[in-house]
Design a protein around this motif. Structure first.
Motif, short mmCIF file in Angstrom:
data_model
loop_
_atom_site.label_atom_id
_atom_site.label_comp_id
_atom_site.label_asym_id
_atom_site.label_seq_id
_atom_site.Cartn_x
_atom_site.Cartn_y
_atom_site.Cartn_z
N ARG A 284 127.34 21.20 -87.09
CA ARG A 284 125.64 20.39 -87.10
C ARG A 284 125.04 21.98 -87.33
NH1 ARG A 284 122.44 17.30 -83.11
NH2 ARG A 284 120.19 17.47 -84.67
N ILE A 285 125.81 23.06 -87.04
CA ILE A 285 125.61 24.48 -86.91
C ILE A 285 125.16 25.06 -87.76
CG2 ILE A 285 125.20 26.15 -85.35
CD1 ILE A 285 126.21 24.69 -82.59
N LEU A 286 126.34 25.10 -87.99
CA LEU A 286 126.70 25.57 -90.02
C LEU A 286 126.00 24.83 -90.60
CD1 LEU A 286 130.74 25.74 -89.27
CD2 LEU A 286 128.64 28.22 -89.00
N LEU A 287 126.10 23.47 -90.63
CA LEU A 287 125.35 22.80 -91.98
C LEU A 287 123.94 23.32 -92.11
CD1 LEU A 287 125.00 20.79 -94.15
CD2 LEU A 287 124.54 19.76 -92.81
N SER A 288 122.92 23.71 -90.87
CA SER A 288 121.05 24.41 -90.76
C SER A 288 121.34 25.36 -90.90
CB SER A 288 121.13 23.95 -88.91
OG SER A 288 121.33 24.84 -88.17
N LEU A 289 122.24 26.25 -90.62
CA LEU A 289 122.19 27.67 -91.36
C LEU A 289 122.52 27.76 -92.64
CD1 LEU A 289 122.85 31.06 -90.57
CD2 LEU A 289 124.45 30.73 -90.81
N ALA A 290 123.53 26.60 -93.56
CA ALA A 290 123.79 26.62 -94.58
C ALA A 290 122.46 26.12 -95.00
CB ALA A 290 124.74 26.03 -95.06
N TRP A 291 122.42 25.08 -94.76
CA TRP A 291 120.38 25.17 -95.35
C TRP A 291 119.58 26.11 -95.63
CZ3 TRP A 291 118.95 21.67 -98.58
CH2 TRP A 291 120.16 20.23 -99.10
N ARG A 292 119.12 26.62 -94.40
CA ARG A 292 118.13 28.35 -94.08
C ARG A 292 118.49 29.12 -95.46
NH1 ARG A 292 118.38 28.67 -87.49
NH2 ARG A 292 116.98 26.93 -87.57
N LEU A 293 120.10 29.37 -95.67
CA LEU A 293 120.58 30.40 -96.71
C LEU A 293 120.17 29.48 -98.05
CD1 LEU A 293 123.41 31.83 -94.70
CD2 LEU A 293 121.90 32.63 -95.78
N VAL A 294 120.75 28.21 -98.03
CA VAL A 294 119.99 27.71 -99.31
C VAL A 294 118.66 28.58 -99.79
CG1 VAL A 294 119.45 25.45 -101.33
CG2 VAL A 294 121.72 26.40 -99.59
N ILE A 295 117.30 27.64 -99.16
CA ILE A 295 116.12 27.53 -99.20
C ILE A 295 115.89 29.59 -99.74
CG2 ILE A 295 114.16 27.45 -98.01
CD1 ILE A 295 115.65 24.89 -98.99
N ILE A 296 116.38 29.98 -98.19
CA ILE A 296 116.05 31.77 -98.66
C ILE A 296 116.54 31.96 -100.26
CG2 ILE A 296 116.73 33.85 -98.11
CD1 ILE A 296 117.20 32.99 -95.00
N GLY A 297 117.39 31.69 -100.62
CA GLY A 297 118.03 32.08 -102.54
C GLY A 297 117.47 31.38 -102.94
N ILE A 298 116.64 30.12 -102.74
CA ILE A 298 115.97 29.41 -104.30
C ILE A 298 114.58 31.18 -103.36
CG2 ILE A 298 114.47 27.72 -104.53
CD1 ILE A 298 116.05 25.68 -103.46
N ILE A 299 113.82 31.18 -102.61
CA ILE A 299 113.07 31.21 -102.63
C ILE A 299 112.78 32.58 -103.40
CG2 ILE A 299 111.12 33.27 -101.39
CD1 ILE A 299 111.67 30.27 -99.29
N VAL A 300 114.35 33.91 -102.94
CA VAL A 300 114.15 34.83 -103.95
C VAL A 300 114.52 34.88 -105.17
CG1 VAL A 300 116.15 37.20 -103.74
CG2 VAL A 300 115.65 36.01 -101.73
N VAL A 301 115.36 33.73 -105.94
CA VAL A 301 115.82 33.64 -107.12
C VAL A 301 114.37 33.74 -107.56
CG1 VAL A 301 117.15 32.03 -109.07
CG2 VAL A 301 118.05 33.50 -106.97
N GLY A 302 113.76 32.50 -107.23
CA GLY A 302 112.57 31.67 -107.55
C GLY A 302 111.21 33.26 -107.84
N THR A 303 111.19 34.10 -106.57
CA THR A 303 110.59 35.14 -107.36
C THR A 303 111.00 36.48 -107.89
OG1 THR A 303 110.06 34.52 -104.62
CG2 THR A 303 109.25 36.96 -105.40
N VAL A 304 112.28 36.85 -107.79
CA VAL A 304 112.57 37.78 -109.00
C VAL A 304 112.17 36.91 -110.62
CG1 VAL A 304 114.60 38.22 -109.45
CG2 VAL A 304 114.09 38.31 -107.72
N TYR A 305 111.85 35.38 -110.96
CA TYR A 305 112.16 34.77 -112.09
C TYR A 305 111.11 34.80 -112.34
CZ TYR A 305 111.87 31.62 -115.27
OH TYR A 305 111.70 30.68 -116.99
N ILE A 306 109.80 34.66 -111.48
CA ILE A 306 108.48 34.84 -111.38
C ILE A 306 108.00 35.83 -112.00
CG2 ILE A 306 106.40 34.19 -110.62
CD1 ILE A 306 107.49 31.86 -109.19
N LEU A 307 108.51 37.10 -111.40
CA LEU A 307 108.13 38.48 -111.64
C LEU A 307 108.42 39.12 -113.02
CD1 LEU A 307 108.90 40.57 -108.44
CD2 LEU A 307 106.44 40.17 -108.67
#
Length: 69
Positions: free
Chosen positions: A36-59
């Motif tokens: 459960r702890i690792l899964l919550s960490l993995a979801w945070r990493l996925v969300i951060i990755g989506i935000i970073v890739v989306g920002t780079v794409y929009i830029l």
């Protein structure tokens, strides 16, 4: 012919005793807690990755050269 209760308990091996059953349940609880702890960490990493890739794409669409893609 139906097997008797001692024969069924013998087939369970270490799970036949209360201490063995308790140990298995404690190990299962530990695995679930760590997962459960690792899964919550993995979801945070996925969300951060989506935000970073989306920002780079929009830029990139707006014409800013970020030098990644």
């Amino acid at each position: 012919m139906a097997p008797t209760l001692p024969a069924l308990a013998y087939g369970l091996g270490p799970l036949a005793s209360p201490t063995g059953l308790l140990a298995v349940l404690m190990v299962l609880a530990a695995v679930i807690l760590v997962g459960r702890i690792l899964l919550s960490l993995a979801w945070r990493l996925v969300i951060i990755g989506i935000i970073v890739v989306g920002t780079v794409y929009i830029l990139g669409l707006l014409g800013f050269g970020v030098g990644i893609f």
